[in-house]
Every structure is written in C-alpha cells, then in structure tokens.
Write a protein that holds these residues in place. Structure first.
Motif, PDB file in Angstrom:
ATOM      1  N   THR A  48      -1.342  -1.118  -4.262  1.00 29.66           N
ATOM      2  CA  THR A  48      -2.476  -0.196  -4.241  1.00 29.66           C
ATOM      3  C   THR A  48      -1.908   1.181  -3.905  1.00 29.66           C
ATOM      4  N   ASP A  49      -2.036   2.111  -4.850  1.00 27.23           N
ATOM      5  CA  ASP A  49      -1.419   3.426  -4.665  1.00 27.23           C
ATOM      6  C   ASP A  49      -2.476   4.439  -4.197  1.00 27.23           C
ATOM      7  N   TYR A  50      -2.324   4.899  -2.950  1.00 32.03           N
ATOM      8  CA  TYR A  50      -3.250   5.886  -2.394  1.00 32.03           C
ATOM      9  C   TYR A  50      -2.734   7.321  -2.513  1.00 32.03           C
ATOM     10  N   GLY A  51      -1.714   7.522  -3.346  1.00 34.21           N
ATOM     11  CA  GLY A  51      -1.235   8.883  -3.590  1.00 34.21           C
ATOM     12  C   GLY A  51      -0.762   9.558  -2.318  1.00 34.21           C
ATOM     13  N   ARG A  52      -1.361  10.708  -2.003  1.00 35.98           N
ATOM     14  CA  ARG A  52      -0.960  11.458  -0.807  1.00 35.98           C
ATOM     15  C   ARG A  52      -1.868  11.166   0.403  1.00 35.98           C
ATOM     16  N   ASP A  53      -2.745  10.196   0.269  1.00 32.31           N
ATOM     17  CA  ASP A  53      -3.595   9.848   1.412  1.00 32.31           C
ATOM     18  C   ASP A  53      -2.742   9.291   2.560  1.00 32.31           C
ATOM     19  N   LEU A  54      -3.279   9.409   3.757  1.00 33.99           N
ATOM     20  CA  LEU A  54      -2.527   9.031   4.963  1.00 33.99           C
ATOM     21  C   LEU A  54      -2.935   7.632   5.433  1.00 33.99           C
ATOM     22  N   ILE A  55      -1.944   6.746   5.510  1.00 36.25           N
ATOM     23  CA  ILE A  55      -2.200   5.378   5.987  1.00 36.25           C
ATOM     24  C   ILE A  55      -1.885   5.309   7.479  1.00 36.25           C
ATOM     25  N   LEU A  56      -2.883   4.887   8.244  1.00 35.89           N
ATOM     26  CA  LEU A  56      -2.760   4.785   9.706  1.00 35.89           C
ATOM     27  C   LEU A  56      -3.232   3.398  10.146  1.00 35.89           C
ATOM     28  N   PRO A  57      -2.905   3.018  11.385  1.00 35.26           N
ATOM     29  CA  PRO A  57      -3.566   1.818  11.923  1.00 35.26           C
ATOM     30  C   PRO A  57      -5.068   2.082  11.995  1.00 35.26           C
ATOM     31  N   GLY A  58      -5.884   1.059  11.797  1.00 34.57           N
ATOM     32  CA  GLY A  58      -7.328   1.234  11.959  1.00 34.57           C
ATOM     33  C   GLY A  58      -7.638   1.753  13.358  1.00 34.57           C
ATOM     34  N   PHE A  59      -8.702   2.540  13.475  1.00 42.00           N
ATOM     35  CA  PHE A  59      -9.061   3.107  14.769  1.00 42.00           C
ATOM     36  C   PHE A  59      -9.590   2.025  15.711  1.00 42.00           C
ATOM     37  N   VAL A  60      -9.340   2.227  16.995  1.00 43.22           N
ATOM     38  CA  VAL A  60      -9.762   1.278  18.028  1.00 43.22           C
ATOM     39  C   VAL A  60     -10.726   2.004  18.967  1.00 43.22           C
ATOM     40  N   ARG A  92       6.380   9.976   1.306  1.00 45.63           N
ATOM     41  CA  ARG A  92       6.181   9.038   0.187  1.00 45.63           C
ATOM     42  C   ARG A  92       6.507   7.652   0.720  1.00 45.63           C
ATOM     43  N   GLY A  93       5.556   7.111   1.460  1.00 43.90           N
ATOM     44  CA  GLY A  93       5.810   5.875   2.185  1.00 43.90           C
ATOM     45  C   GLY A  93       5.063   4.682   1.617  1.00 43.90           C
ATOM     46  N   GLY A  94       5.204   3.573   2.306  1.00 44.11           N
ATOM     47  CA  GLY A  94       4.499   2.368   1.908  1.00 44.11           C
ATOM     48  C   GLY A  94       4.405   1.392   3.068  1.00 44.11           C
ATOM     49  N   VAL A  95       3.403   0.523   2.990  1.00 46.79           N
ATOM     50  CA  VAL A  95       3.210  -0.523   3.997  1.00 46.79           C
ATOM     51  C   VAL A  95       3.160  -1.857   3.253  1.00 46.79           C
ATOM     52  N   LEU A  96       4.091  -2.740   3.577  1.00 50.07           N
ATOM     53  CA  LEU A  96       4.095  -4.071   2.965  1.00 50.07           C
ATOM     54  C   LEU A  96       3.367  -5.030   3.892  1.00 50.07           C
ATOM     55  N   ILE A  97       2.376  -5.732   3.338  1.00 51.75           N
ATOM     56  CA  ILE A  97       1.555  -6.668   4.111  1.00 51.75           C
ATOM     57  C   ILE A  97       1.801  -8.083   3.588  1.00 51.75           C
ATOM     58  N   ALA A  98       2.082  -8.986   4.499  1.00 52.90           N
ATOM     59  CA  ALA A  98       2.242 -10.392   4.112  1.00 52.90           C
ATOM     60  C   ALA A  98       1.405 -11.248   5.049  1.00 52.90           C
ATOM     61  N   ASP A  99       0.541 -12.055   4.485  1.00 53.84           N
ATOM     62  CA  ASP A  99      -0.297 -12.967   5.258  1.00 53.84           C
ATOM     63  C   ASP A  99      -1.041 -12.288   6.407  1.00 53.84           C
ATOM     64  N   LEU A 127       0.865  -1.182   0.000  1.00 53.29           N
ATOM     65  CA  LEU A 127       0.000   0.000   0.000  1.00 53.29           C
ATOM     66  C   LEU A 127       0.902   1.231   0.000  1.00 53.29           C
ATOM     67  N   LEU A 128       0.671   2.134  -0.947  1.00 55.73           N
ATOM     68  CA  LEU A 128       1.505   3.333  -1.037  1.00 55.73           C
ATOM     69  C   LEU A 128       0.713   4.555  -0.598  1.00 55.73           C
ATOM     70  N   GLY A 129       1.359   5.436   0.147  1.00 61.31           N
ATOM     71  CA  GLY A 129       0.726   6.665   0.629  1.00 61.31           C
ATOM     72  C   GLY A 129       1.636   7.289   1.674  1.00 61.31           C
ATOM     73  N   GLN A 130       1.135   8.331   2.339  1.00 61.59           N
ATOM     74  CA  GLN A 130       1.883   8.844   3.490  1.00 61.59           C
ATOM     75  C   GLN A 130       1.685   7.855   4.643  1.00 61.59           C
ATOM     76  N   THR A 131       2.737   7.605   5.397  1.00 60.72           N
ATOM     77  CA  THR A 131       2.576   6.728   6.563  1.00 60.72           C
ATOM     78  C   THR A 131       2.990   7.475   7.827  1.00 60.72           C
TER      79      THR A 131
END
Ligand SMILES: [Zn+2]
Length: 433
Positions: A60-72, A31-38, A6-10
C-alpha cells in the motif's frame, strides 16, 4: 504468513525526547516503509530495500504521507461522547449539569453499546488506536466498551466507574461492596482477554467514601496487574472540596495513598495543582500523570507543568479527556499541549508532542513495546497522516523547510481530515461513513 508493506515517510523514536536531545532519538525515513507480518511490525526501513527483500508483500503506497504509531489516548470518558462541547460550566457544575444526567442513561445496555461503538469509530477516524476510558457506575458500561473494542480488534483499557458518596446523585451511586464485586467480575471477564486491560476506576475521592477507596485498594492489591485510574488536583475548587471531605489527608494524593490506591500502575488524570510532596511520591512510586490539555482550557482548570514534571522524572501520558475535553483529535490535543506549555514559557518541540501522544501515553498505560512505537515486534496499530490535508495546511506545508516544519502545521491545524488511514493489528480499519 501474510505480509503487508506500507510505503510512506516513517518516523520512529529510539528514546524519550524530553530526557535527551530530540535529535538523538528520532529516526526518519523520507522514502520509508513498514513491513507488517501477522499483525505485528516486522521491519521499519528504507522503501527500496524493503521492496527488494519482500517482493511477495502486499504493497500500500501512501506516497509522502507520514506513517506513525496509532495515537494512544490515555484518559477519556466514552459515556460523555454525546455531551462534548457543552457550554459554560466549571468542573463541579459541569459534572452535575451535564455529566451525571447523561451517565444515568448507561443503565440501559443498548444505549451503552451504541455510544461505545460510536466512540471507537470516532477514535479510529481520528487515528487513535488505543483508548483508556472511564465507564459509568453500571457494570454493563464497561462490558459495552470492551465488547466494541474486541469487535474492532482494538487495544483498550477501561473500567467501571465507582462512586458511593452522597456527593454523587441518587441513581448514580453504588456501594463499597457493589463496586468491589462488580469490578472483580469485570476483571475476571476482561482483564488480559485479547487486547483488553482492566483499570480499577474510582472516579475521584470527592465521590467515594473511605470505605469504597479502601475496598478498591484491596481489589488492586489482589489484582496487581490491573491499572488503576482516577483524577487528581484538576481544579482549585475541587481541591477545597476534597479538603472538606478528607480533613485528615495530607494532600489530595494522600486520599488515594492512604487506601492503597497509589502504585506504579496508577494513572492520575490532570494533576495540575500539585504539592511538592505529591510530585515526590508520584515520582518515587513510578506512577503516571495524564495531561488533558483541551479539557484544562475548556473547563478552565489551569496550566499543567508538562516540562517541569517530565524533568522531575514523572511518567506523563497525553489524553483528550472527552467530553470535558473539546476534541476527539490527538492532533488538536497536541496543539493544546503546545499552547499550554507556551503559556508556561516553554516551546515544546513537535518531536516531543508526537512522542507524548504515542510512546509517552503507551508507557503511562504500561503498554510500551506493544503499542505507541514504530519498531519491530510492536503491534501494527498505525496512523497515516496527510501533511497537506486542508488548503490552509497545504499552503503552509508547501513552503516548509525540513521534516518538523512540515509536520508542525498538521499538529497545530490538523484534525480527522489529516488521517488518511488507520491500521489496527495489521489491518486497515474501515472508515465509517
Ligand atoms: Zn476525566
């Protein structure tokens, strides 16, 4: 092995921004990314190097959107979804007028199933990937929520609510024995199954007898990996009521403590009007309090001392408390936490608000390391935020300077329109119609 990139701001946290300067505990990749495996996060880093190192990953390129942990969301009542935003009452009248009649409908498993599914879909739409919810006194109310969460692959904490005192209406009362037996059966069925955690759930001491609190204390002692959730010192009138019912208690917390219902895995919702002894004891045992700011303003409960209690070393989670809370959005909930802190004289930083809605709540639920964190090994529950989701936010974000000036307008003015995507255990959650 399936890998997703997943590409986006992290944005990730390396520490608690209430206890150390936030500048020391934030890691941001523009210009970050999150690699997910299993289903788990494998790497968070720079997009170019991640793309070069993992050419086989599905991108999946989210451009300049911000990727965060899901809210709890660390405290809510899914059975109150359909009575959210009911007008004009304070706590005790609100329970009697709106909540209890609605909760009676959960005797019907089909009704419970429909509301459970509706609630979880609303949560995902708002970027919330983990909930900690009360049920009703019906065993099936907890089954319905656990089942709906399992079907969606979501992490869930929930429990059957227990009330046996005659302060609860006829038809919504159990007994000490039935509360124990049905909770024990639910623990057997659900606790530790997949992504589920059971929380032993006395609603609050004014609706339980001493015998019921004692039985639930014994159940917790027999099942110490369960959480225990309840309410504490939400409104001044409620505290006076508690004092009438428990004349021997030193304070509100003592009504739990005396019956084995104070412990490190305890969650105490609201905790606004605390006595010094209560703060000391919560801190000593490492229990968590849960801040429910939209509920506290909506029902007129008071101003939670977020910064003061964090400074005292308490674990604090953040929560919607729907339907006493007025929004399903953890963005709106962060905004209300900011406003309440402002009324108490402190401007909480957006880094602190985001931490509280993710890692802070995860720690309160003893799920830290699993959810609420954008880091290797964590379960890949993510929210992707569009930081210009409405014309009002976009015009403000366009002139923002730096990360926090860009993020803060979405915290203050954002809602489900800001949620571009929600990922659950490494899979993009379908956006319900
Ligand atoms: Zn509540």
């Amino acid at each position: 092995m399936t890998t997703q990139l997943l590409l986006g701001q992290t944005l990730s946290f390396t520490g608690d921004p209430f206890l150390q300067p936030w500048t020391d505990c934030v890691s941001h990749h523009e210009r970050g990314g999150v690699l997910i495996a299993d289903g788990r996060i494998a790497v968070v880093g720079d997009r170019a190097s991640l793309q070069a190192a993992h050419p086989q990953a599905t991108v999946t390129d989210y451009g300049r959107d911000l990727i965060l942990p899901g809210f709890v969301d660390a405290h809510m009542h899914y059975p109150q979804t359909r009575i959210i935003a009911s007008w004009g009452k304070r706590l005790i009248d609100w329970l009697n007028t709106y909540t209890f009649p609605e909760e009676m409908r959960f005797a019907d498993p089909a009704y419970a199933k429909a509301v459970a599914e509706e609630t979880l879909d609303l949560a995902l739409r708002h970027g919330t990937t983990t909930l900690c919810s009360f049920g009703t006194i019906h065993e099936g109310s907890a089954d319905a929520l656990f089942s709906a969460a399992e079907a969606r692959g979501m992490r869930i904490v929930a429990g059957r609510t227990c009330m046996d005192r005659d302060t609860a209406p006829p038809g919504l009362r159990d007994t000490a024995q039935s509360a124990y037996d049905e909770s024990a059966r639910l623990i057997e069925r659900w606790h530790g199954r997949g992504r589920a955690t059971y929380a032993i759930t006395p609603r609050f001491s004014p609706t339980s007898t001493e015998a019921q609190l004692e039985a639930l204390g014994a159940l917790w002692a027999a099942n110490p990996t369960c959480l225990m959730q309840t309410h504490l010192s939400e409104q001044v009138d409620e505290i006076a009521w508690m004092r009438d019912l428990y004349p021997q208690a030193r304070d509100y917390l003592d009504t739990y403590e005396s019956f084995g219902l104070l412990g490190p895995r305890g969650l105490y919702g609201h905790a606004i009007h605390l006595e010094p002894r209560e703060i000391d004891r919560l801190q000593e045992v490492g229990a968590a309090v849960v801040h429910c700011p939209t509920s506290n303003t909506f029902i007129g409960s008071g101003l939670f001392d977020l910064v003061g209690l964090k400074r005292r070393g308490l674990s604090v989670g953040l929560a919607t408390d729907t339907g006493g809370g007025s929004s399903f959005s953890m963005l709106r909930t962060m905004a209300a936490a900011y406003e309440i802190s402002q009324l108490r004289g402190t401007a909480v930083h957006p880094a602190q608000l985001l931490w509280l809605a993710t890692e802070g709540s995860a720690r309160a639920l003893h799920l830290d390391g699993l959810v609420g964190r954008l880091g290797p090994g964590a379960e890949a529950d993510l929210v992707v935020l569009d930081l210009a989701s409405t014309p009002a936010i976009a015009q403000r974000a366009a002139r923002a300077e730096g990360l926090w000036d860009t993020v803060f307008p979405t915290i203050m003015m954002g809602d489900d329109r800001a949620v571009r995507a929600t990922w659950v255990a490494g899979r993009s959650a379908p956006r319900p119609a």
